[in-house]
Design an enzyme around this catalytic site. Structure first.
Site, mmCIF file in Angstrom:
data_model
loop_
_atom_site.group_PDB
_atom_site.id
_atom_site.type_symbol
_atom_site.label_atom_id
_atom_site.label_comp_id
_atom_site.label_asym_id
_atom_site.label_seq_id
_atom_site.Cartn_x
_atom_site.Cartn_y
_atom_site.Cartn_z
ATOM 1 C CG ASP A 130 -0.595 -2.286 7.167
ATOM 2 O OD1 ASP A 130 -1.696 -2.557 7.700
ATOM 3 O OD2 ASP A 130 -0.398 -1.231 6.524
ATOM 4 C CE1 TYR A 172 -9.852 3.376 7.038
ATOM 5 C CE2 TYR A 172 -8.756 4.459 8.878
ATOM 6 C CZ TYR A 172 -8.768 4.058 7.556
ATOM 7 O OH TYR A 172 -7.691 4.333 6.759
ATOM 8 C CE LYS A 173 -8.437 0.260 5.265
ATOM 9 N NZ LYS A 173 -6.991 0.221 5.050
ATOM 10 C CG PHE A 181 -2.009 0.929 1.283
ATOM 11 C CD1 PHE A 181 -3.077 0.806 0.412
ATOM 12 C CD2 PHE A 181 -2.010 1.965 2.193
ATOM 13 C CE1 PHE A 181 -4.132 1.716 0.445
ATOM 14 C CE2 PHE A 181 -3.064 2.877 2.245
ATOM 15 C CZ PHE A 181 -4.126 2.748 1.367
ATOM 16 N NE ARG A 217 -10.573 -2.330 -2.226
ATOM 17 C CZ ARG A 217 -10.008 -1.723 -1.181
ATOM 18 N NH1 ARG A 217 -8.849 -2.145 -0.715
ATOM 19 N NH2 ARG A 217 -10.593 -0.696 -0.607
HETATM 20 C C1 LIG Z 1 -6.307 1.354 4.967
HETATM 21 C C2 LIG Z 1 -4.849 1.123 5.047
HETATM 22 C C3 LIG Z 1 -4.030 2.017 5.736
HETATM 23 C C4 LIG Z 1 -4.663 3.251 6.337
HETATM 24 O O1 LIG Z 1 -3.805 4.209 6.765
HETATM 25 P P1 LIG Z 1 -4.403 5.490 7.526
HETATM 26 O O2 LIG Z 1 -3.227 6.188 8.019
HETATM 27 O O3 LIG Z 1 -5.285 4.985 8.626
HETATM 28 O O4 LIG Z 1 -5.184 6.283 6.544
HETATM 29 C C5 LIG Z 1 -2.692 1.716 5.851
HETATM 30 N N1 LIG Z 1 -2.177 0.596 5.295
HETATM 31 C C6 LIG Z 1 -2.939 -0.273 4.589
HETATM 32 C C7 LIG Z 1 -2.343 -1.491 3.998
HETATM 33 C C8 LIG Z 1 -4.293 -0.017 4.444
HETATM 34 O O5 LIG Z 1 -5.044 -0.868 3.760
#
Ligand SMILES: *Cc1c(COP(=O)(O)O)cnc(C)c1O
Length: 411
Positions: free
Chosen positions: A196, A221-222, A127, A370
């Site tokens: 992560d 939040y996911k 990511f 997705r």
């Molecule tokens: C959603 C997500 C994030 C989110 O990062 P924020 O700092 O909370 O916006 C980070 N890493 C991955 C792999 C994600 O899917």
């Protein structure tokens, strides 16, 4: 070939051991929500918890609520709830900051534990926030970030690597790393691993302790349903905590914040990773969402998640066989997270047109549709309806509407 109709899906819902959880969420009528991997649904009990925190604790208690309502202990308390979902022990998880900031902190902390080594290894497909912030963390520690394709990771792992940073379940494809095997391989060359868990926690069983994992961060939040901008979490294995240095020290990670000492003396254990004042209202929301999770059996969640994703793939292949989709997620259940990604050259239009048919999914460039499957609130009939509406969109060629030729800022 197995086939199933909508009534067959309804039968499966009647036999579903997790069926009762759906009523604990506020889901708009008629909506099929396949984006809980981006923003989880609202648990009904969260509304009351936040109302109490706002009106009673903030409005009535005011500053006294830092102690009387236990606000100050929330980062640890909520961390301990998350620990149960990721196979960690009490005192190994702390909540606060965004995932990006948490990643910075744990990557820097890991680098400090491997002084003398100057490389953070990750994969090219990681990511983007992970790539950006790991690069910054590495540079701040006079190290560098090396991103290689997944297939080359194991070959590149050597005694110059301080930290291996990986996203456990890939955000784009849903492909899952073997946490134990990768962690062991990294440990063999003396590297630490940072996981992560953004697309893992609440989506798949995670056993950080059993895998020997070192450090991790993940999103609130996911799949956890903590609400928009919910704080993220950090995990540091108990055995590493004596060497833990918070690279962003702040007063609330001090061992005695109200002594107002000029020099930072870290609190014991993972509490030293707290930087500033905790986001209380967001923590209250996340905490109540986690109470729903703590009533759920993760093995049942995983079993249902696999059923839903298998069902979705099967129905898409049976009913949209000529539509030109490629299944980008792994077929083997053991390597698949709780999402299915379909590649299609008109993917953006498909996701937009589906939204107009009350099916919410999302699109990731260049061509990925997705679909996330949150087993606590999704039914088998929702999967049926989603594919049914997908067929309608394709039949009507609604996805080719010129309105979808220009992409919105948030996809
Ligand atoms: C959603 C997500 C994030 C989110 O990062 P924020 O700092 O909370 O916006 C980070 N890493 C991955 C792999 C994600 O899917």
């Amino acid at each position: 070939m197995t086939t199933i109709d909508r009534e067959g899906c309804a039968d499966r819902d009647r036999a579903d051991p997790l069926a009762a959880f759906r009523s604990r969420f506020a889901i708009p009528d008629g909506l099929v929500y396949l984006d809980g991997n981006s923003l989880g649904a609202l648990p009904r009990e969260t509304m009351a918890s936040v109302e109490t925190a706002v009106a009673g604790e903030w409005g009535g208690g005011l500053v006294r609520s830092w102690s009387s309502a236990g606000w100050m202990t929330l980062p640890v308390l909520v961390g301990d709830k998350i620990a149960r979902l990721v196979g960690a022990g009490p005192g190994e998880v702390i909540v606060g900051d965004s995932t990006t900031v948490c990643l910075y902190k744990v990557v820097r902390a890991a680098l400090a534990m491997r002084a003398g080594r100057h490389l953070v290894l990750t994969e090219t497909e990681n990511f983007h926030t992970d790539l950006y912030v790991a690069d910054a963390a590495a540079r701040d520690a006079e190290a560098s970030l090396l991103a290689v394709p997944r297939a080359e990771l194991m070959n590149r792992l050597g005694d110059d690597v301080a930290v291996l940073l990986l996203t456990h379940v890939d955000y784009r494809t849903g492909e899952m790393h073997d946490m134990s095997a990768v962690t062991s391989a990294a440990h063999e060359v003396g590297a630490l691993v940072v996981w992560d868990l953004s697309h893992s926690v609440g989506a798949v069983p995670v056993a950080l302790g059993a895998a020997g994992a070192d450090l991790a961060a993940g999103c609130g939040y996911k799949y956890l349903n903590g609400g928009p901008g919910a704080p993220a979490f950090m995990y540091v294995r108990g055995g590493l905590q004596d060497d833990l240095i918070n690279p962003l020290p702040g007063w609330l990670g001090h061992s005695d914040p109200f002594a107002f000492e000029p020099r930072f003396r870290p609190a014991a254990g993972i509490r030293s990773m707290v930087t500033g004042t905790p986001p209380v209202l967001q923590l209250v929301a996340l905490s109540s969402a986690l109470d729903v999770w703590l009533d759920a059996d993760m093995a049942a969640v995983r079993a249902k998640s696999l059923e839903l994703t298998e069902l979705f793939i099967m129905l898409v292949e049976q009913r949209c066989a000529r539509a030109g989709f490629s299944v980008l997620s792994p077929r083997e259940p053991s390597r698949r997270g709780s999402q299915v990604s379909l590649g299609h050259r008109d993917g953006y239009g498909i996701v937009q047109a589906l939204a107009e048919h009350d099916v919410v999914a999302d699109f990731r460039a260049p061509d990925t549709c997705r679909f996330g499957f949150a087993p606590l609130y999704l039914r088998h009939v929702d999967v049926w309806d989603a594919v049914d509406r997908l067929c309608t969109v394709l039949d009507q060629r609604a996805h080719l509407d010129p309105r979808f030729a220009v992409r919105a800022a948030i996809t």
